[in-house]
Design an enzyme around this catalytic site. Structure first.
Site, PDB file in Angstrom:
ATOM      1  N   SER A 103       4.117  42.495  10.340  1.00 21.06           N
ATOM      2  CA  SER A 103       4.241  42.036  11.717  1.00 21.06           C
ATOM      3  C   SER A 103       3.894  43.153  12.707  1.00 21.06           C
ATOM      4  CB  SER A 103       5.644  41.479  11.963  1.00 21.06           C
ATOM      5  OG  SER A 103       5.798  40.245  11.299  1.00 21.06           O
TER       6      SER A 103
ATOM      7  N   LYS B 189      16.220  27.430  33.610  1.00 17.53           N
ATOM      8  CA  LYS B 189      16.769  28.752  33.885  1.00 17.53           C
ATOM      9  C   LYS B 189      17.765  29.128  32.783  1.00 17.53           C
ATOM     10  CE  LYS B 189      17.697  32.512  36.149  1.00 17.53           C
ATOM     11  NZ  LYS B 189      16.707  33.602  36.199  1.00 17.53           N
TER      12      LYS B 189
END
Length: 330
Positions: free
Chosen positions: A128, A180
C-alpha cells in the site's frame, strides 16, 4: 512469645520499613534518571545528520513501520538531496499508512531521485503506502519471499450503535447539513454518507492506480490484475512488473555500479530520517522503561507480546489509509 523476643521483632519491623523506603527511593530515582536519559537522547539525536557520512558515500535510508505525514522526514530528505553522497539505497519494510503521508514521502523521495541515483530494496513488506514510496525510484529490488503490492485505499471507522442501545445511551447532535461529521460512529451510516465516503475512496484509488500505471508502465488488464488489493510475493511481483529484480542490498550496489557508474567499493552508511526517539516510539520506550523501573517488567513484557503498543499506534491513524492489514488485531 517471650518478652525477650519482642524487641527483636520490633527491630525487624523497623528494618523492613527502612528497606521498603530505600527500595521506593531507588525505584523513583531510576525512573527519573531513565526519563532524563531519554530526554538527553532526544535532544542530541538530530535526524538527517550528515556528519557520519564520509564524503562520497552511499546513503542507506530505512523506511519501516506505519507511514504518516512527517515534516522532519521531509527536511531530512531535502538535506540528503543537497548533500555530496554518491547514491541512495532506500530499504522499505512497511505495511503502509495514511494516503497523504505516503504521498508526501513519495514526493520527497522523487526530489532526492532527481539529484541522486536511487534504488529501492524491499525487505519483508512493501504494501500500500509502502509501495507508493517505492515507486519514487526507477528500480525496485525485492527478495523472493518479500510481500509487495496491496494497491488500494480504505476508510475504517467503528460503529457503536448496538453497544449504545445495550447500555441505554443515545447521542444527539445538531448539524448544519446531513453529511456533516458523517460517519460519526453513534448512528447507522446513511446511504448518502456511505456514497460520499465511497467517492473519496475511489478518487484516491484512481490516483494510486494512475501512479502505478505511469511508474510501472502497466495498462488495461495488466494493471487491473495487480490493483485488486492483493499482496504478491517477490517472485510474483517480478512477473507482474511491480518490481524490477530479485535480490538484496548487494544486488542494489551491483545495479548502481552497472547502470549509474558508482564504484561498488563505495562505503554504505546509514542516514536517519528522524530522531531515534520521535513520535510514538518515545511514549513506547518511556512506558516500558517506567514499568521496568518500578518492578512491573512482567507487565511490560506482556504488553509487548500482546501487541498492545502496535495496536495503539495503528489506532492513532486517521483519514484515508493506504494500509495492508489495518486491523489492530493483526
Amino acid at each position: 512469645m517471650s518478652l525477650d523476643s519482642r524487641p527483636l521483632d520490633a527491630d525487624q519491623i523497623v528494618d523492613r520499613r527502612r528497606l521498603r523506603r530505600k527500595l521506593t527511593f531507588w525505584r523513583v530515582l531510576t525512573v527519573l534518571v531513565a526519563l532524563a536519559a531519554i530526554g538527553a537522547v532526544i535532544a542530541t539525536s538530530r535526524s538527517g545528520s550528515l556528519t557520519n557520512l564520509p564524503s562520497g558515500a552511499i546513503a542507506r535510508v530505512t523506511i519501516s513501520g506505519l507511514i504518516r505525514g512527517n515534516q522532519e522526514r521531509v527536511q531530512a530528505l531535502e538535506r540528503l538531496a543537497n548533500s555530496n553522497v554518491k547514491a541512495v539505497i532506500v530499504h522499505i519494510d512497511s505495511p503502509g499508512g495514511t494516503t497523504a503521508g505516503s504521498e508526501q514521502l513519495y514526493d520527497s523521495l522523487r526530489r532526492v531521485k532527481a539529484k541522486k541515483p536511487m534504488v529501492v530494496v524491499v525487505d519483508s513488506l512493501c504494501a500500500s503506502g509502502g509501495y507508493i514510496a517505492a515507486m519514487a525510484s526507477d528500480h525496485i529490488i525485492a527478495q523472493s519471499a518479500s510481500l509487495v503490492g496491496s494497491i488500494g485505499v480504505l476508510i475504517q471507522y467503528p460503529n457503536f450503535t448496538d453497544l449504545l442501545k445495550t447500555v441505554g445511551v443515545k447521542v444527539e447532535d445538531v448539524k448544519s447539513s446531513p453529511l456533516k461529521a458523517a460517519p460519526n460512529g453513534f448512528e447507522p451510516t446513511s446511504p448518502e454518507a456511505r456514497a460520499a465516503l465511497a467517492s473519496i475512496v475511489m478518487d484516491s484509488y484512481n490516483w494510486f492506480k494512475e501512479l502505478v500505471s505511469s511508474s510501472r508502465k502497466l495498462q488495461g488488464a495488466a494493471l487491473d490484475k495487480v490493483a485488486d488489493g492483493r499482496v504478491f510475493t517477490g517472485r510474483q511481483a517480478l512477473d507482474l512488473k511491480l518490481i524490477d529484480q530479485l535480490g538484496d542490498e548487494r544486488t542494489a550496489i551491483e545495479w548502481l555500479a552497472k547502470e549509474k557508474g558508482i564504484d561498488p567499493k563505495t562505503p554504505v552508511r546509514d542516514y536517519r530520517l528522524r530522531s531515534r526517539l520521535s513520535d510514538f516510539s518515545f511514549l513506547h520506550l518511556a512506558a516500558v522503561t517506567t514499568l521496568n523501573a518500578v518492578g512491573l517488567d512482567g507487565f511490560a513484557r506482556s504488553l509487548e507480546q500482546s501487541g498492545a503498543f502496535a495496536a495503539a499506534e495503528r489506532l492513532n491513524l486517521d483519514g484515508l489509509l493506504a494500509l495492508w492489514h489495518p486491523s489492530p488485531t493483526n
